[in-house]
Design an enzyme around this catalytic site. Structure first.
Site, PDB file in Angstrom:
ATOM      1  N   GLY A  12      28.682  44.514  49.431  1.00  0.00           N
ATOM      2  CA  GLY A  12      27.661  43.652  48.828  1.00  0.00           C
ATOM      3  C   GLY A  12      26.635  44.404  47.998  1.00  0.00           C
ATOM      4  O   GLY A  12      25.502  43.959  47.869  1.00  0.00           O
ATOM      5  N   SER A  13      27.039  45.527  47.377  1.00  0.00           N
ATOM      6  CA  SER A  13      26.046  46.233  46.546  1.00  0.00           C
ATOM      7  C   SER A  13      25.666  45.404  45.319  1.00  0.00           C
ATOM      8  O   SER A  13      24.524  45.461  44.858  1.00  0.00           O
ATOM      9  CB  SER A  13      26.540  47.629  46.151  1.00  0.00           C
ATOM     10  N   ASN A  14      26.593  44.615  44.799  1.00  0.00           N
ATOM     11  CA  ASN A  14      26.236  43.719  43.676  1.00  0.00           C
ATOM     12  C   ASN A  14      25.305  42.600  44.151  1.00  0.00           C
ATOM     13  O   ASN A  14      24.376  42.223  43.441  1.00  0.00           O
ATOM     14  CB  ASN A  14      27.496  43.128  43.037  1.00  0.00           C
ATOM     15  N   MET A  90      37.016  38.533  47.815  1.00  0.00           N
ATOM     16  CA  MET A  90      38.403  38.924  47.596  1.00  0.00           C
ATOM     17  C   MET A  90      39.392  37.793  47.876  1.00  0.00           C
ATOM     18  O   MET A  90      40.478  38.034  48.409  1.00  0.00           O
ATOM     19  CB  MET A  90      38.728  40.159  48.439  1.00  0.00           C
ATOM     20  N   ARG A  91      39.031  36.568  47.504  1.00  0.00           N
ATOM     21  CA  ARG A  91      39.926  35.427  47.671  1.00  0.00           C
ATOM     22  C   ARG A  91      39.964  34.602  46.404  1.00  0.00           C
ATOM     23  O   ARG A  91      38.947  34.494  45.724  1.00  0.00           O
ATOM     24  CB  ARG A  91      39.417  34.489  48.775  1.00  0.00           C
ATOM     25  N   LEU A  92      41.128  34.004  46.157  1.00  0.00           N
ATOM     26  CA  LEU A  92      41.214  33.081  45.024  1.00  0.00           C
ATOM     27  C   LEU A  92      40.445  31.813  45.355  1.00  0.00           C
ATOM     28  O   LEU A  92      40.518  31.305  46.473  1.00  0.00           O
ATOM     29  CB  LEU A  92      42.673  32.701  44.781  1.00  0.00           C
ATOM     30  N   ASN A 107      32.707  35.490  38.066  1.00  0.00           N
ATOM     31  CA  ASN A 107      33.224  36.591  38.873  1.00  0.00           C
ATOM     32  C   ASN A 107      33.014  37.895  38.116  1.00  0.00           C
ATOM     33  O   ASN A 107      32.988  37.914  36.888  1.00  0.00           O
ATOM     34  CB  ASN A 107      34.724  36.376  39.108  1.00  0.00           C
ATOM     35  N   HIS A 109      34.691  41.777  37.802  1.00  0.00           N
ATOM     36  CA  HIS A 109      35.945  42.456  38.134  1.00  0.00           C
ATOM     37  C   HIS A 109      35.910  43.878  37.561  1.00  0.00           C
ATOM     38  O   HIS A 109      35.510  44.064  36.405  1.00  0.00           O
ATOM     39  CB  HIS A 109      37.130  41.670  37.560  1.00  0.00           C
TER      40      HIS A 109
HETATM   41  C1  GAR Z   1      32.931  45.320  42.803  1.00  0.00           C
HETATM   42  O1  GAR Z   1      33.234  46.518  42.134  1.00  0.00           O
HETATM   43  C2  GAR Z   1      33.634  44.158  42.134  1.00  0.00           C
HETATM   44  O2  GAR Z   1      33.821  44.344  40.766  1.00  0.00           O
HETATM   45  C3  GAR Z   1      34.942  44.139  42.859  1.00  0.00           C
HETATM   46  O3  GAR Z   1      34.640  44.434  44.180  1.00  0.00           O
HETATM   47  C4  GAR Z   1      33.539  45.324  44.211  1.00  0.00           C
HETATM   48  C5  GAR Z   1      32.570  44.833  45.254  1.00  0.00           C
HETATM   49  O4  GAR Z   1      31.566  45.787  45.475  1.00  0.00           O
HETATM   50  N1  GAR Z   1      35.584  42.867  42.735  1.00  0.00           N
HETATM   51  C6  GAR Z   1      36.895  42.690  42.649  1.00  0.00           C
HETATM   52  O5  GAR Z   1      37.693  43.603  42.719  1.00  0.00           O
HETATM   53  C7  GAR Z   1      37.311  41.247  42.470  1.00  0.00           C
HETATM   54  N2  GAR Z   1      38.706  41.146  42.141  1.00  0.00           N
HETATM   55  P1  GAR Z   1      30.266  45.399  46.280  1.00  0.00           P
HETATM   56  O6  GAR Z   1      30.720  44.688  47.565  1.00  0.00           O
HETATM   57  O7  GAR Z   1      29.598  46.715  46.581  1.00  0.00           O
HETATM   58  O8  GAR Z   1      29.447  44.507  45.409  1.00  0.00           O
END
Ligand code: GAR
Length: 200
Positions: A12-14, A90-92, A107, A109
Site C-alpha cells: 500500500g505504498s501508493n 491484484m484482482r480483475l 488503475n 500498472h
Molecule cells: C505498484 O507498483 C502497482 O503499480 C502494482 O502493484 C504495486 C503495488 O505497490 N500494480 C499492479 O501490478 C497491478 N497489475 P504498493 O502496494 O506499494 O502500492
C-alpha cells in the site's frame, strides 16, 4: 470534494502516497474506505493509522466474484463513494463493480501498457531485457490492464538493473504520478483524456 475508495492487496505504498497528498492539502478528495482482499496486507495498518475505515474480505469465503463484489458495492454505496482507485489491487474487476462504476475506476500498472500486462510486470520487463519500461495509469474495463490509457511515464533500465532497483524507480514515479493524475481526474472530470468520467 469527492469520496473515493482505494483498493489494495499489498504494502500500500501508493495508498500511503495518496493519504499523504490529501493530508498536505494537494488532492481534493476524501478516502472513504480501503478495500482489501488480503487480511494480512500492510495497507490495512496504513488505513488504521490514518483513521480510514477498511472493508477487508477473503475471496475464499465467497462462492463467486459476483458475491463479494456485491458486498463491496454495498459498502461503497453506503459510504457515498463516487470514484474508485486501484492501487496494487491484484484482482480483475468484475461486472458487478463495473456496472456501478465503469468510467470511474482507475488503475496504476508498473509497465508501459500494452506491454507486460498482468502479474509481475517488473519481472516480465527484466526477462524481456527491455531498455525502457514505465508506469501506466488507465481506466478499468473488463480486460486485464486493457482500459483506455490516461497517462504514462517512462523509466530507463540500467545495464545491471535488479528487481529491487527497478521497483524503487517505478514506485518513486508512481507516488508522484498517481496523486497528480487523480487531482486532474477528480477536478476536471476526466474529459481531457477523451473518456469522460461519469460524475453522477
Ligand atoms: C505498484 O507498483 C502497482 O503499480 C502494482 O502493484 C504495486 C503495488 O505497490 N500494480 C499492479 O501490478 C497491478 N497489475 P504498493 O502496494 O506499494 O502500492
Amino acid at each position: 470534494m469527492k469520496n473515493i475508495a482505494v483498493f489494495a492487496s499489498g504494502s500500500g505504498s501508493n495508498f500511503q502516497a495518496i493519504i499523504d497528498v490529501i493530508q498536505a492539502g494537494e488532492l481534493d478528495a476524501n478516502i472513504s474506505i480501503l478495500v482489501c482482499d488480503k487480511p494480512n496486507a500492510y495497507a490495512i495498518k496504513r488505513a488504521r493509522v490514518a483513521g480510514i475505515p477498511s472493508f477487508i474480505f477473503n475471496p475464499k469465503d465467497y462462492t463467486s466474484k459476483e458475491d463479494y463484489e456485491k458486498d463491496i458495492a454495498t459498502e461503497l454505496k453506503s459510504k457515498g463513494v463516487e470514484f474508485v482507485v486501484l492501487a496494487g489491487y491484484m484482482r480483475l474487476i468484475g461486472d458487478t463493480l463495473l456496472e456501478e462504476y465503469e468510467g470511474r475506476i482507475v488503475n496504476i500498472h508498473p509497465s508501459l501498457l500494452p506491454d507486460f500486462p498482468g502479474k509481475d510486470a517488473i519481472g516480465q520487463a527484466l526477462d524481456a531485457k527491455v531498455k525502457v519500461s514505465g508506469v501506466t495509469i488507465h481506466f478499468v474495463d473488463k480486460g486485464m490492464d486493457t482500459g483506455p490509457i490516461i497517462v504514462q511515464e517512462r523509466v530507463r533500465l540500467d545495464q545491471f538493473e535488479t528487481r529491487e532497483s527497478l521497483q524503487g524507480k517505478i514506485h518513486s514515479i508512481e507516488h508522484k504520478l498517481y496523486p497528480s493524475t487523480l487531482q486532474m481526474l477528480l477536478t476536471q472530470g476526466g474529459e481531457i483524456y477523451g473518456k469522460k468520467a461519469r460524475t453522477n
